[in-house]
Design an enzyme around this catalytic site. Structure first.
Site, PDB file in Angstrom:
ATOM      1  N   ARG A   1      78.989  -5.969  -2.020  1.00 10.77           N
ATOM      2  CA  ARG A   1      79.008  -7.146  -1.138  1.00 10.77           C
ATOM      3  C   ARG A   1      80.011  -8.220  -1.546  1.00 10.77           C
ATOM      4  NH1 ARG A   1      72.826  -8.263  -1.890  1.00 10.77           N
ATOM      5  NH2 ARG A   1      73.476  -7.461  -3.910  1.00 10.77           N
ATOM      6  N   SER A   2      79.986  -8.654  -2.812  1.00  5.95           N
ATOM      7  CA  SER A   2      80.861  -9.789  -3.170  1.00  5.95           C
ATOM      8  C   SER A   2      82.351  -9.432  -3.148  1.00  5.95           C
ATOM      9  CB  SER A   2      80.440 -10.456  -4.483  1.00  5.95           C
ATOM     10  OG  SER A   2      80.520  -9.589  -5.569  1.00  5.95           O
TER      11      SER A   2
ATOM     12  N   ASN B   1      78.828  -6.394  -8.083  1.00  2.00           N
ATOM     13  CA  ASN B   1      80.237  -6.743  -7.827  1.00  2.00           C
ATOM     14  C   ASN B   1      81.063  -5.516  -7.424  1.00  2.00           C
ATOM     15  OD1 ASN B   1      83.104  -8.205  -9.562  1.00  2.00           O
ATOM     16  ND2 ASN B   1      82.396  -8.638  -7.521  1.00  2.00           N
TER      17      ASN B   1
HETATM   18  P1  4NP Z   1      76.298  -5.062  -4.886  1.00  6.17           P
HETATM   19  O1  4NP Z   1      75.511  -3.673  -4.819  1.00  6.17           O
HETATM   20  O2  4NP Z   1      75.407  -6.023  -5.645  1.00  6.17           O
HETATM   21  O3  4NP Z   1      76.467  -5.477  -3.461  1.00  6.17           O
HETATM   22  O4  4NP Z   1      77.606  -4.771  -5.594  1.00  6.17           O
HETATM   23  C1  4NP Z   1      75.023  -3.010  -5.966  1.00  6.17           C
HETATM   24  C2  4NP Z   1      75.850  -2.186  -6.681  1.00  6.17           C
HETATM   25  C3  4NP Z   1      75.359  -1.512  -7.778  1.00  6.17           C
HETATM   26  C4  4NP Z   1      74.040  -1.675  -8.161  1.00  6.17           C
HETATM   27  C5  4NP Z   1      73.213  -2.510  -7.432  1.00  6.17           C
HETATM   28  C6  4NP Z   1      73.711  -3.188  -6.342  1.00  6.17           C
HETATM   29  N1  4NP Z   1      73.513  -0.974  -9.276  1.00  6.17           N
HETATM   30  O5  4NP Z   1      72.323  -1.088  -9.556  1.00  6.17           O
HETATM   31  O6  4NP Z   1      74.268  -0.252  -9.956  1.00  6.17           O
END
Ligand code: 4NP
Length: 156
Positions: free
Chosen positions: A14-15, A11
């Site tokens: 992308r979202s 979060n």
């Molecule tokens: P999101 O990307 O799902 O598009 O917000 C990510 C942000 C952080 C992490 C993984 C995906 N993480 O592992 O911290």
């Protein structure tokens, strides 16, 4: 009122980008009093944080506001409180379906299902790829298709 929730993993990339882009489209269409939008992540790591710098940069470049957006984790009640729960990829979709179990829920789908003839089904995670421009283009197309579908289904 129609309630839309975009879901990804953290979060922060992308979202929240989808939330900002979709809200901007609602404002342009004069539908922001009929359709509400929010976003959440299946993971807890970034709760309370603003969107990732890459997401903020691409939104700033396009003149789209991300003011007030802060990461939160998906809660069980989201699947009943939202009418359209839109995952960014297959992993998010699987997690949402698990949360939903056998409850009566809103519609749970994937953003790129709304792009006709899309070559890919999942919005790639820019947290790992670093390609926020590609993600913006995919999210814009998905949000356009989603809005058309909601307008048709809800007679808006
Ligand atoms: P999101 O990307 O799902 O598009 O917000 C990510 C942000 C952080 C992490 C993984 C995906 N993480 O592992 O911290």
């Amino acid at each position: 009122m129609v309630n839309v929730l975009f879901v990804c993993l953290g979060n922060i990339c992308r979202s929240p980008m989808a939330e900002a882009v979709f809200r901007n489209m609602l404002n342009d269409a004069g539908l922001n009093d009929k359709i509400k939008v929010d976003s959440a992540g299946t993971g807890h790591w970034h709760v309370g944080k603003p969107p990732h710098e890459g997401t903020r940069q691409v939104l700033n470049d396009k003149g789209i506001s991300h003011e007030g957006i802060k990461a939160r984790q998906v809660v069980n009640t989201d699947v009943v409180n939202f009418d359209y729960i839109i995952a960014m990829d297959a992993e998010n979709l699987g997690n949402l379906r698990r949360i939903a179990g056998y409850k009566q829920t809103g519609y749970i789908g994937r953003l790129l299902d709304y792009v006709t003839d899309s070559k890919i089904e999942d919005v790639p995670d820019p947290y790992y790829t670093g390609n926020f421009d590609e993600v913006y283009d995919l999210i814009s197309s998905g949000c356009r298709g989603l809005l058309e579908t909601i307008r048709r289904e809800k007679h808006l």
